[in-house]
Design a protein around this motif. Structure first.
Motif, PDB file in Angstrom:
ATOM      1  N   ILE A  51      28.698  39.190  52.431  1.00  0.00           N
ATOM      2  CA  ILE A  51      29.381  40.432  52.047  1.00  0.00           C
ATOM      3  C   ILE A  51      30.494  40.168  51.026  1.00  0.00           C
ATOM      4  O   ILE A  51      30.562  40.821  49.978  1.00  0.00           O
ATOM      5  CB  ILE A  51      29.927  41.157  53.291  1.00  0.00           C
ATOM      6  N   ALA A  52      31.361  39.225  51.331  1.00  0.00           N
ATOM      7  CA  ALA A  52      32.513  39.014  50.446  1.00  0.00           C
ATOM      8  C   ALA A  52      32.067  38.563  49.050  1.00  0.00           C
ATOM      9  O   ALA A  52      32.539  39.088  48.034  1.00  0.00           O
ATOM     10  CB  ALA A  52      33.468  37.992  51.063  1.00  0.00           C
ATOM     11  N   ALA A  53      31.127  37.636  49.025  1.00  0.00           N
ATOM     12  CA  ALA A  53      30.677  37.132  47.719  1.00  0.00           C
ATOM     13  C   ALA A  53      29.942  38.222  46.945  1.00  0.00           C
ATOM     14  O   ALA A  53      30.114  38.361  45.721  1.00  0.00           O
ATOM     15  CB  ALA A  53      29.773  35.916  47.917  1.00  0.00           C
ATOM     16  N   MET A  54      29.143  39.031  47.661  1.00  0.00           N
ATOM     17  CA  MET A  54      28.409  40.096  46.961  1.00  0.00           C
ATOM     18  C   MET A  54      29.376  41.152  46.428  1.00  0.00           C
ATOM     19  O   MET A  54      29.248  41.616  45.287  1.00  0.00           O
ATOM     20  CB  MET A  54      27.372  40.730  47.894  1.00  0.00           C
ATOM     21  N   ALA A  55      30.346  41.517  47.265  1.00  0.00           N
ATOM     22  CA  ALA A  55      31.311  42.529  46.825  1.00  0.00           C
ATOM     23  C   ALA A  55      32.076  42.039  45.598  1.00  0.00           C
ATOM     24  O   ALA A  55      32.353  42.805  44.662  1.00  0.00           O
ATOM     25  CB  ALA A  55      32.265  42.859  47.965  1.00  0.00           C
ATOM     26  N   VAL A  87      26.748  49.364  42.380  1.00  0.00           N
ATOM     27  CA  VAL A  87      26.197  49.028  43.700  1.00  0.00           C
ATOM     28  C   VAL A  87      27.339  48.650  44.636  1.00  0.00           C
ATOM     29  O   VAL A  87      28.110  47.731  44.357  1.00  0.00           O
ATOM     30  CB  VAL A  87      25.181  47.869  43.593  1.00  0.00           C
ATOM     31  N   ARG A  88      27.435  49.373  45.754  1.00  0.00           N
ATOM     32  CA  ARG A  88      28.471  49.077  46.748  1.00  0.00           C
ATOM     33  C   ARG A  88      27.858  48.215  47.847  1.00  0.00           C
ATOM     34  O   ARG A  88      26.627  48.082  47.943  1.00  0.00           O
ATOM     35  CB  ARG A  88      29.036  50.374  47.357  1.00  0.00           C
ATOM     36  N   VAL A  89      28.726  47.678  48.692  1.00  0.00           N
ATOM     37  CA  VAL A  89      28.284  46.719  49.704  1.00  0.00           C
ATOM     38  C   VAL A  89      28.656  47.227  51.094  1.00  0.00           C
ATOM     39  O   VAL A  89      29.729  47.817  51.285  1.00  0.00           O
ATOM     40  CB  VAL A  89      28.922  45.342  49.440  1.00  0.00           C
ATOM     41  N   ASP A 109      37.787  44.338  54.893  1.00  0.00           N
ATOM     42  CA  ASP A 109      38.567  43.309  54.211  1.00  0.00           C
ATOM     43  C   ASP A 109      37.685  42.471  53.283  1.00  0.00           C
ATOM     44  O   ASP A 109      38.138  41.981  52.242  1.00  0.00           O
ATOM     45  CB  ASP A 109      39.235  42.417  55.266  1.00  0.00           C
ATOM     46  N   ALA A 110      36.412  42.316  53.670  1.00  0.00           N
ATOM     47  CA  ALA A 110      35.483  41.526  52.853  1.00  0.00           C
ATOM     48  C   ALA A 110      34.947  42.314  51.667  1.00  0.00           C
ATOM     49  O   ALA A 110      34.246  41.760  50.813  1.00  0.00           O
ATOM     50  CB  ALA A 110      34.330  41.029  53.722  1.00  0.00           C
ATOM     51  N   GLY A 111      35.228  43.626  51.635  1.00  0.00           N
ATOM     52  CA  GLY A 111      34.778  44.422  50.499  1.00  0.00           C
ATOM     53  C   GLY A 111      33.714  45.445  50.822  1.00  0.00           C
ATOM     54  O   GLY A 111      33.199  46.120  49.923  1.00  0.00           O
TER      55      GLY A 111
END
Ligand code: PEP
Length: 248
Positions: free
Chosen positions: A46-50, A58-60, A84-86
């Motif tokens: 999640i964090a890396a993709m966001a 594109v949202r996560v 917090d991870a985006g």
């Protein structure tokens, strides 16, 4: 009310960091989509993709959350941690979690409340098994899941419902368009009876279960279908981009 469609991808337990390239390819393929687009990868991504998709179309989102904001719950993830991870949304009550982890409607409701507490949109999944449909109980089952899983106090922004017949998930089979229309009309009426017309008219109702590039446009054209929750066909940009296009 005009509802903007949503194309949401559920990667399930698929993908390592190499798969982030697919998310970037999707964003590149749909620079200005006419719908909202969401990818829900495993929590590890999640964090890396966001980060990689920041500022793009594109949202996560997450695939699950714990009801509590923190505490002694080994292996679980709080909605606040997803935010917090985006993440901007979280799927709760997916049938695989209901089946694999014994999640009840009450627990799903608590998870949706946690999502809202953390500022996330809750995508609440409902849907009947094949045996329940064959017994003529699809609407009864979906109605009870809606009643039990949706918390009080929803808004159109923070609530999305995904109708996912269990037997259609990953099977290559889908209900008829008439059956999808019937369930979606029923769900909107059920929400209206509890929360009023304004809320029910604004909430997006997704269909999920073997949505593919070849059937997405037809399914998204069904009245009261406001997009899709897509599993297998969301893993590759080449498959998901035409589904996003069909929702646009
Ligand atoms: C899902 O997992 O939510 C889903 C709909 O899967 P699939 O599209 O692979 O049927």
């Amino acid at each position: 009310m005009a509802r903007r469609k949503l194309a949401a991808g559920n990667w399930k337990m698929n993908g390592t960091r190499a798969a982030l390239a697919e998310a970037e390819a999707l964003a590149a393929a749909c620079p200005a989509p006419g719908c909202d687009v969401l990818l829900c990868p495993p929590a590890t991504l999640i964090a890396a993709m966001a980060e990689r998709l920041r500022g793009g179309p594109v949202r996560v989102g997450g695939q699950d959350c714990h009801p509590a904001p923190s505490g002694a719950h080994t292996g679980d993830i709080a909605a606040e941690m997803l935010a917090d991870a985006g993440a901007v949304a979280v799927i709760v009550g997916h049938s695989e979690r209901r089946a694999d982890h014994g999640e009840t409607d009450a627990l799903v409701r608590a998870k949706a409340e946690a999502a809202w507490r953390a500022g996330l949109t809750a995508i609440i999944c409902v849907g009947e098994t094949e045996a329940q449909r064959d017994a003529g109980k699809a609407l009864e089952v979906v109605g009870a899941q809606l009643d039990g899983s949706v918390p009080d106090g929803p808004t159109p922004e923070r609530l999305v419902i995904a109708y996912e017949p269990v037997w259609a998930i990953g099977s290559g089979r889908t209900p008829t368009l008439e059956d999808i229309a019937q369930v979606h009309e029923f769900m909107r009426a059920r929400l209206a009876a509890r929360f009023g017309d304004a809320l029910a008219d604004g909430v997006r109702l997704l269909y999920g279960g073997s949505v593919k590039p070849g059937n997405a446009a037809q399914i998204f054209g069904v009245p009261n279908v406001d997009g899709g929750l897509v599993g297998g066909a969301s893993l590759k940009a080449a498959d998901f981009a035409p589904i996003v296009e069909a929702a646009s």
